[in-house]
Design a protein around this motif. Structure first.
Motif, PDB file in Angstrom:
ATOM      1  N   ASN A 193       0.825  -1.216   0.000  1.00 11.10           N
ATOM      2  CA  ASN A 193       0.000   0.000   0.000  1.00 11.10           C
ATOM      3  C   ASN A 193       0.860   1.268   0.000  1.00 11.10           C
ATOM      4  O   ASN A 193       0.639   2.204   0.770  1.00 11.10           O
ATOM      5  N   ILE A 194       1.837   1.292  -0.882  1.00 10.45           N
ATOM      6  CA  ILE A 194       2.750   2.431  -0.962  1.00 10.45           C
ATOM      7  C   ILE A 194       2.106   3.543  -1.781  1.00 10.45           C
ATOM      8  O   ILE A 194       1.728   3.345  -2.931  1.00 10.45           O
ATOM      9  N   SER A 195       1.997   4.708  -1.167  1.00 15.13           N
ATOM     10  CA  SER A 195       1.380   5.845  -1.856  1.00 15.13           C
ATOM     11  C   SER A 195       2.397   6.916  -2.246  1.00 15.13           C
ATOM     12  O   SER A 195       2.100   7.819  -3.012  1.00 15.13           O
ATOM     13  N   ILE A 196       3.622   6.807  -1.692  1.00 14.92           N
ATOM     14  CA  ILE A 196       4.701   7.739  -2.041  1.00 14.92           C
ATOM     15  C   ILE A 196       5.905   6.920  -2.486  1.00 14.92           C
ATOM     16  O   ILE A 196       6.427   6.098  -1.722  1.00 14.92           O
ATOM     17  N   VAL A 197       6.339   7.112  -3.732  1.00 12.88           N
ATOM     18  CA  VAL A 197       7.482   6.382  -4.286  1.00 12.88           C
ATOM     19  C   VAL A 197       8.671   7.333  -4.397  1.00 12.88           C
ATOM     20  O   VAL A 197       8.553   8.424  -4.949  1.00 12.88           O
ATOM     21  N   ILE A 198       9.814   6.913  -3.840  1.00 10.15           N
ATOM     22  CA  ILE A 198      11.048   7.698  -3.955  1.00 10.15           C
ATOM     23  C   ILE A 198      12.114   6.788  -4.561  1.00 10.15           C
ATOM     24  O   ILE A 198      12.585   5.852  -3.914  1.00 10.15           O
ATOM     25  N   ALA A 199      12.450   7.051  -5.819  1.00  8.67           N
ATOM     26  CA  ALA A 199      13.388   6.203  -6.554  1.00  8.67           C
ATOM     27  C   ALA A 199      14.735   6.895  -6.680  1.00  8.67           C
ATOM     28  O   ALA A 199      14.814   8.097  -6.917  1.00  8.67           O
ATOM     29  N   GLN A 200      15.795   6.108  -6.538  1.00  8.69           N
ATOM     30  CA  GLN A 200      17.156   6.638  -6.624  1.00  8.69           C
ATOM     31  C   GLN A 200      17.764   6.334  -7.997  1.00  8.69           C
ATOM     32  O   GLN A 200      17.672   5.207  -8.490  1.00  8.69           O
ATOM     33  N   ASN A 201      18.394   7.336  -8.592  1.00  6.84           N
ATOM     34  CA  ASN A 201      19.228   7.137  -9.787  1.00  6.84           C
ATOM     35  C   ASN A 201      18.526   6.414 -10.932  1.00  6.84           C
ATOM     36  O   ASN A 201      18.962   5.365 -11.388  1.00  6.84           O
ATOM     37  N   ILE A 202      17.448   7.012 -11.412  1.00  7.38           N
ATOM     38  CA  ILE A 202      16.663   6.382 -12.462  1.00  7.38           C
ATOM     39  C   ILE A 202      17.298   6.537 -13.848  1.00  7.38           C
ATOM     40  O   ILE A 202      17.146   5.692 -14.708  1.00  7.38           O
ATOM     41  N   VAL A 203      18.009   7.627 -14.110  1.00 10.44           N
ATOM     42  CA  VAL A 203      18.620   7.828 -15.431  1.00 10.44           C
ATOM     43  C   VAL A 203      20.129   7.624 -15.290  1.00 10.44           C
ATOM     44  O   VAL A 203      20.915   8.558 -15.307  1.00 10.44           O
ATOM     45  N   TYR A 204      20.504   6.373 -15.172  1.00 10.55           N
ATOM     46  CA  TYR A 204      21.856   5.986 -14.788  1.00 10.55           C
ATOM     47  C   TYR A 204      22.176   4.653 -15.442  1.00 10.55           C
ATOM     48  O   TYR A 204      21.312   3.774 -15.507  1.00 10.55           O
ATOM     49  N   PRO A 205      23.387   4.446 -15.929  1.00 10.63           N
ATOM     50  CA  PRO A 205      23.690   3.208 -16.655  1.00 10.63           C
ATOM     51  C   PRO A 205      24.033   2.021 -15.765  1.00 10.63           C
ATOM     52  O   PRO A 205      24.703   1.094 -16.200  1.00 10.63           O
ATOM     53  N   GLY A 206      23.627   2.028 -14.516  1.00  9.18           N
ATOM     54  CA  GLY A 206      23.955   0.922 -13.630  1.00  9.18           C
ATOM     55  C   GLY A 206      23.142  -0.316 -13.904  1.00  9.18           C
ATOM     56  O   GLY A 206      23.669  -1.421 -13.980  1.00  9.18           O
ATOM     57  N   ASN A 207      21.836  -0.154 -14.055  1.00 13.24           N
ATOM     58  CA  ASN A 207      20.959  -1.285 -14.352  1.00 13.24           C
ATOM     59  C   ASN A 207      19.763  -0.730 -15.101  1.00 13.24           C
ATOM     60  O   ASN A 207      18.751  -0.340 -14.509  1.00 13.24           O
ATOM     61  N   LEU A 208      19.874  -0.681 -16.415  1.00 14.72           N
ATOM     62  CA  LEU A 208      18.807  -0.118 -17.236  1.00 14.72           C
ATOM     63  C   LEU A 208      17.506  -0.899 -17.063  1.00 14.72           C
ATOM     64  O   LEU A 208      16.421  -0.330 -17.133  1.00 14.72           O
ATOM     65  N   SER A 209      17.612  -2.194 -16.852  1.00 21.98           N
ATOM     66  CA  SER A 209      16.411  -3.019 -16.687  1.00 21.98           C
ATOM     67  C   SER A 209      15.591  -2.540 -15.494  1.00 21.98           C
ATOM     68  O   SER A 209      14.362  -2.446 -15.560  1.00 21.98           O
ATOM     69  N   PHE A 210      16.263  -2.243 -14.382  1.00 23.58           N
ATOM     70  CA  PHE A 210      15.560  -1.759 -13.194  1.00 23.58           C
ATOM     71  C   PHE A 210      14.901  -0.411 -13.459  1.00 23.58           C
ATOM     72  O   PHE A 210      13.740  -0.187 -13.112  1.00 23.58           O
ATOM     73  N   SER A 211      15.639   0.504 -14.092  1.00 21.01           N
ATOM     74  CA  SER A 211      15.106   1.844 -14.336  1.00 21.01           C
ATOM     75  C   SER A 211      13.870   1.793 -15.220  1.00 21.01           C
ATOM     76  O   SER A 211      12.845   2.419 -14.927  1.00 21.01           O
ATOM     77  N   LEU A 212      13.951   1.027 -16.297  1.00 24.66           N
ATOM     78  CA  LEU A 212      12.805   0.885 -17.204  1.00 24.66           C
ATOM     79  C   LEU A 212      11.636   0.211 -16.497  1.00 24.66           C
ATOM     80  O   LEU A 212      10.474   0.577 -16.690  1.00 24.66           O
ATOM     81  N   ALA A 213      11.942  -0.785 -15.675  1.00 20.88           N
ATOM     82  CA  ALA A 213      10.897  -1.522 -14.957  1.00 20.88           C
ATOM     83  C   ALA A 213      10.111  -0.605 -14.032  1.00 20.88           C
ATOM     84  O   ALA A 213       8.878  -0.682 -13.957  1.00 20.88           O
ATOM     85  N   LEU A 214      10.802   0.269 -13.312  1.00 12.80           N
ATOM     86  CA  LEU A 214      10.124   1.167 -12.379  1.00 12.80           C
ATOM     87  C   LEU A 214       9.216   2.138 -13.117  1.00 12.80           C
ATOM     88  O   LEU A 214       8.062   2.348 -12.720  1.00 12.80           O
ATOM     89  N   ILE A 215       9.725   2.742 -14.196  1.00 13.43           N
ATOM     90  CA  ILE A 215       8.914   3.685 -14.967  1.00 13.43           C
ATOM     91  C   ILE A 215       7.665   2.996 -15.512  1.00 13.43           C
ATOM     92  O   ILE A 215       6.551   3.523 -15.414  1.00 13.43           O
ATOM     93  N   GLU A 216       7.837   1.813 -16.074  1.00 16.58           N
ATOM     94  CA  GLU A 216       6.697   1.089 -16.646  1.00 16.58           C
ATOM     95  C   GLU A 216       5.715   0.664 -15.558  1.00 16.58           C
ATOM     96  O   GLU A 216       4.494   0.692 -15.758  1.00 16.58           O
TER      97      GLU A 216
END
Length: 565
Positions: A193-216
């Motif tokens: 039941n998370i209503s506030i999402v705080i994501a770290q380093n979304i536009v970063y070449p560390g793990n593109l799969s994770f970044s894309l997954a969160l946005i989607e």
């Protein structure tokens, strides 16, 4: 006479109003300095520009706390990152943890999903290994070695700067891993039941799969309407333009040309994904990496420390000597702490040069204390550093494995038993070592990298600059401050006062409140545009979707996906 009496009454009423509404007056004054349309907040935040003692800082902070509490009290906040392990001593984890402590203290319940998790008890943390920026999952998916090797995205020139596109297999693996992570992120948000999402380093070449997954995942949750995420903060410490090792210096960091067309499409998609939330950048250069039309929703947020006292706390002489003896450091030696991870861009060979020149020119035995681990980019840099220190006859003390809860030897202890900090990094997204050094009462010897010159130096902090040639003037200044305790204390106290104004928890709280208020504006804008159809992500429209589907039929890949999940 009657006119003068009336004027006196009016003046009294005005001052009475100010005294009764100091906190409200502060907010109004801040609003005047920072109109709603501003794209960036200055590092010296509004309250630091007000004359001393004009307002009471406790009243200001209490008012900000009250407003933030209205947004977060009894809410579940989910933090998402590659890593959430303070023992790894990376700046992203440290800054994320500070934000967690503030929000938890104001009534929020904190959840955390990361690729490596070892958070304090108040955080309901969970590890999902595929989210990490390196690990067995890359090997399982048989990513092309020249693109997604073990230290993959940190090796510029391999895939990123290669000609043409990523291979079909590499892109398929990236997408398959994205699907695995997306499923987990989506269920984690809904089930907790998370209503506030705080994501770290979304536009970063560390793990593109994770970044894309969160946005989607955020897009799907919004479109399906089964769960509501009210607030999205993107806390970006690094952008891909800053973190690759090759490029053309442009005075602000590094700018890169991506030759891989479909990889560029992924980064472009992530860049557009930032428009889903409020963007917290840690330096002023990063504004250029966010879509221009999203400018009103960018907040400049420096690294911070809990500057609450009037001066830094001190370690006792007895305790200091005990720890120094434990590591074999003579009483007459100068200890230079190097509190940074051992990676190429940290330029740590230069730290040995500084210690060597002090030892040679000033005849002061010099020791270097390493506090952070190697391994993020392999161990060659550590090997090279040890060999170079041996050649220069500089004692190198690696205490990274001894800074644990079990030993009682903390990073703070390491700062306080040291005489000075050496920070020769060529490039930093910010440089959390600066507020750390000021907070712990250290003099800092540092390279004036671009972000420091633009965002930190203007605050007026004192530092000793590492120049291209380490001359007699530099070593003399270092030696003088090692010997002159009075002058040293004056600088330490001055830097602490500046830190309290520019890099405090109050600064972070101001930025968080600003973020919640701007989020209200963004939601209203997005609601008006909600009737328009969601665009298909560009990386899917380019045919990658079919590649991903066919790859899943591969037995080895399917087995890896199941293992990851």
């Amino acid at each position: 006479m009657r006119c003068k009496k009336s004027l006196f009454i009016i003046i009294v009423l005005i001052f009475t109003t100010i005294l009764l509404n100091r906190a409200s007056a502060q907010i109004a004054f801040s609003s005047y300095l920072l109109p709603a349309g501003n794209t960036l907040r200055p590092l010296l935040t509004a309250h630091t520009k007000i004359p001393n003692n004009f307002f009471n800082n406790n009243d200001i902070e209490n008012n900000i706390d009250k407003q933030i509490r209205n947004y977060v009290n009894h809410k579940n906040i989910g933090f998402f990152s590659f890593r959430g392990n303070p023992e790894a001593k990376d700046g992203v984890t440290f800054e994320m943890l500070k934000m967690m402590r503030i929000l938890n203290g104001l009534g929020a319940d904190i959840y955390c999903l990361t690729g490596e998790t070892n958070m304090p008890g108040f955080v309901k943390g969970e590890t999902f290994k595929p989210m990490h920026f390196k690990g067995k999952i890359e090997q399982d998916f048989h990513f092309d070695a020249d693109v997604f090797g073990y230290t993959s995205m940190f090796e510029a020139g391999k895939g990123i700067h290669g000609t043409g596109n990523l291979s079909d297999h590499s892109m398929a693996c990236l997408m398959a891993l994205k699907d695995v992570i997306k499923k987990k992120v989506t269920s984690y948000i809904i089930e907790n039941n998370i209503s506030i999402v705080i994501a770290q380093n979304i536009v970063y070449p560390g793990n593109l799969s994770f970044s894309l997954a969160l946005i989607e995942a955020l897009e799907d949750i919004e479109r399906e309407g089964k769960h509501k995420v009210d607030v999205v903060f993107f806390h970006n410490h690094d952008y891909w333009q800053e973190r690759l090792d090759r490029g053309v210096p442009n005075g602000t960091g590094y700018t890169y040309k991506i030759d891989s067309v479909n990889l560029k499409a992924l980064f472009d998609e992530l860049k557009q994904g930032l428009k889903k939330g409020i963007v917290f950048n840690i330096n002023t250069f990063q504004e250029q990496y966010v879509p221009a039309e999203h400018g009103n929703y960018i907040i400049l947020t420096p690294n911070v420390m809990p500057f609450e006292a009037d001066s830094p706390s001190k370690i006792s002489i007895t305790e200091r000597n005990r720890f120094r003896r434990e590591f074999g450091i003579p009483d007459n030696a100068a200890v230079f702490i190097v509190p940074s991870r051992i990676v190429k861009r940290k330029n740590l060979l230069r730290a040995v040069d500084v210690a060597f020149e002090v030892q040679e020119q000033e005849h002061i035995p010099a020791y270097i204390m390493l506090t952070h681990p190697a391994g993020d980019e392999g161990y060659n840099d550590l090997k090279e550093l040890k060999e170079y220190a041996k050649i220069k006859n500089i004692n190198l003390i690696d205490v990274s494995e001894k800074i644990t809860e079990d030993t009682g030897f903390t990073l703070e202890t390491a700062y306080k038993i040291s005489d000075m900090v050496i920070y020769p990094s060529e490039w930093e997204g910010y440089g959390n070592v600066f507020p750390e050094a000021f907070y712990h009462g250290n003099i800092i010897v540092a390279k004036a990298y671009p972000v420091f010159k633009k965002d930190i130096a203007p605050t007026g902090v004192h530092y000793i600059e590492i120049k291209d040639v380490i001359g007699k003037d530099t070593t003399t200044e270092i030696a003088e401050l090692l010997k002159d305790n009075k002058k040293r204390e004056e600088i330490i106290k001055r830097n602490y006062r500046i830190g309290k104004k520019a890099f405090s928890y109050l600064t972070l709280k101001e930025n968080l409140l600003d973020g919640f208020q701007r989020n209200d504006q963004l939601r209203r804008v997005n609601n008006r545009a909600a009737k328009s159809a969601l665009a298909i992500p560009t990386y899917l429209s380019s045919g990658v979707k079919s590649i991903s589907s066919s790859a899943k039929k591969n037995a080895a890949l399917q087995q890896a996906i199941k293992a990851a999940a």
